[in-house]
Design an enzyme around this catalytic site. Sequence first.
Site, PDB file in Angstrom:
ATOM      1  CG  HIS A 106      -1.688   1.132   1.330  1.00 48.70           C
ATOM      2  ND1 HIS A 106      -2.966   1.235   0.672  1.00 48.70           N
ATOM      3  CD2 HIS A 106      -1.690   2.564   2.078  1.00 48.70           C
ATOM      4  CE1 HIS A 106      -3.533   2.659   1.018  1.00 48.70           C
ATOM      5  NE2 HIS A 106      -2.868   3.171   1.716  1.00 48.70           N
ATOM      6  CG  ASP A 140     -11.411   3.991   6.037  1.00 49.83           C
ATOM      7  OD1 ASP A 140     -10.893   4.761   7.154  1.00 49.83           O
ATOM      8  OD2 ASP A 140     -11.177   3.929   5.023  1.00 49.83           O
ATOM      9  NE  ARG A 195      -9.526  10.803  10.102  1.00 50.82           N
ATOM     10  CZ  ARG A 195      -8.690  10.029   9.183  1.00 50.82           C
ATOM     11  NH1 ARG A 195      -9.069   8.850   8.547  1.00 50.82           N
ATOM     12  NH2 ARG A 195      -7.449  10.400   9.025  1.00 50.82           N
ATOM     13  CB  SER A 207      -8.046   5.303   7.920  1.00 54.23           C
ATOM     14  OG  SER A 207      -8.308   5.357   6.484  1.00 54.23           O
ATOM     15  CE  LYS A 225      -8.336   2.854   3.443  1.00 52.90           C
ATOM     16  NZ  LYS A 225      -8.783   4.316   3.397  1.00 52.90           N
TER      17      LYS A 225
HETATM   18  N1  URA Z   1      -5.392   7.533   3.544  1.00 46.70           N
HETATM   19  C1  URA Z   1      -6.341   6.593   3.859  1.00 46.70           C
HETATM   20  O1  URA Z   1      -6.658   5.574   3.334  1.00 46.70           O
HETATM   21  N2  URA Z   1      -6.758   7.128   5.368  1.00 46.70           N
HETATM   22  C2  URA Z   1      -6.484   8.208   5.912  1.00 46.70           C
HETATM   23  O2  URA Z   1      -6.926   8.509   6.807  1.00 46.70           O
HETATM   24  C3  URA Z   1      -5.345   9.127   5.205  1.00 46.70           C
HETATM   25  C4  URA Z   1      -4.980   8.647   3.851  1.00 46.70           C
END
Ligand code: URA
Length: 442
Positions: A82, A161, A168, A183, A187
């Site tokens: 990622h 999320d 946010r 977050s 994922k």
């Molecule tokens: N990328 C994400 O997936 N989540 C965040 O909170 C910030 C960047």
Amino acid sequence: MRAVDLIHKKRDGGELTAKELTFLVNGYCDGGIPDYQMSAWAMAVFFRGMTPAETAALTLAMANSGDQADLTPIAGVKVDKHSTGGVGDKTTLIIAPLVASVGVPVAKMSGRGLGHTGGTIDKLESIAGFQTELSREKFLEQVNELGLSVIGQSGNLTPADKKLYALRDVTATVESIPLIASSVMSKKIAAGADAIVLDVKTGSGAFMKTVDDSEKLAQAMVEIGTQIGRQTAAVISDMDQPLGFAIGNALEVREAIETLRGKGPSDLTELCLTLGAHMVVLGGKAATVAEAKELLQHQLDNGEALAKFKQFIAAQGGDASVADDVNLLPQAAEQVEVKAAAAGYISAIDAEQLGVAAMLLGAGRATKEASIDYSVGIIIRKKVGDPVSEGDTLAVLHTRAQDAAVDEVSAKVSDAYAISAMKPAERPLLLSVVTAEGTMRY
Ligand code: URA
């Protein structure tokens, strides 16, 4: 349990239990807890932080909030990668076939681009015929047979999320290390990875502007992985300028193919070999990162990585001959050069600004619904540290015929370049590595 009591506890610096965090996440997801209470809690977290145990519990609650990919039918250790977001970041296109060529299975779900950042799925779709929607059976079968598949996100992964990230975004609570870490990791966990390699960007084009903050974010993510039993490693790399030379979908595929041929830009090649090497180690195919890097370099040199890329493109219905002739990829009607207004050295390139410029040309989406043009984008000709004379070409815009935005985009690209009289100090691309064993600066 009442949301107000949990907000109160966090506001005063207390530690929430896993049960309490699950109550908040589930309540927010099903509408029982309103936006105003969740934003008050997020702001309390922003100022008070979270303990590692809280961060792991929040991650799990969000990962459990929707569907979870079950990759157990795939043999071997599934290692996901990622990136925390970058401009011109085409690493997945290179790393996925590269590590698959040494037997590390890659079963990856990727996203589309939005705003100034591109998405792997859009890049792959610039190859004629390439299918990014496969049935679960076909996806699993392809990874078992070929070692590799990349598809668009399907199902309802981490709805908590999605909802919290959107909240946010409008309540000034994005830049919180535990919230970003949970977050991202939620994922990856919902996507079924056994082990995770994170590419954490630092610098002007990234969420985290300093190496110290990037290390803190990386440490928080590695800690989550360790707490929930998924081995995690993070590489911190510079995002003070775009990676490689190409920005824009087909242009990036072209550069990825050159890199798989062993003739890619040195920064891009180095980052891919490093991230890939960590994946190979976590996947159990090499004992050390140095050994894994050598193995992967060999795969670039002997053509095995490119051969795997071709098999992968063909398996998903795409025209694999692009790997032999990159001119078969979509090409823009016109090229417009952006010239240097002064002589000196390139001292900085605002990556985000170039990402926005590429988006304005049609390579990215200003809104989720917007369509994109695969052929357009920007090729950078000068990078940080390069000397320039007045009138030298800094970058080339690949544009549609008579695009009215060209003048505006040219000005934006020109503004993204800072030129100074003195040669700037060299900035290394790779800054540090964070694993469960600790943090190591290069
Ligand atoms: N990328 C994400 O997936 N989540 C965040 O909170 C910030 C960047």
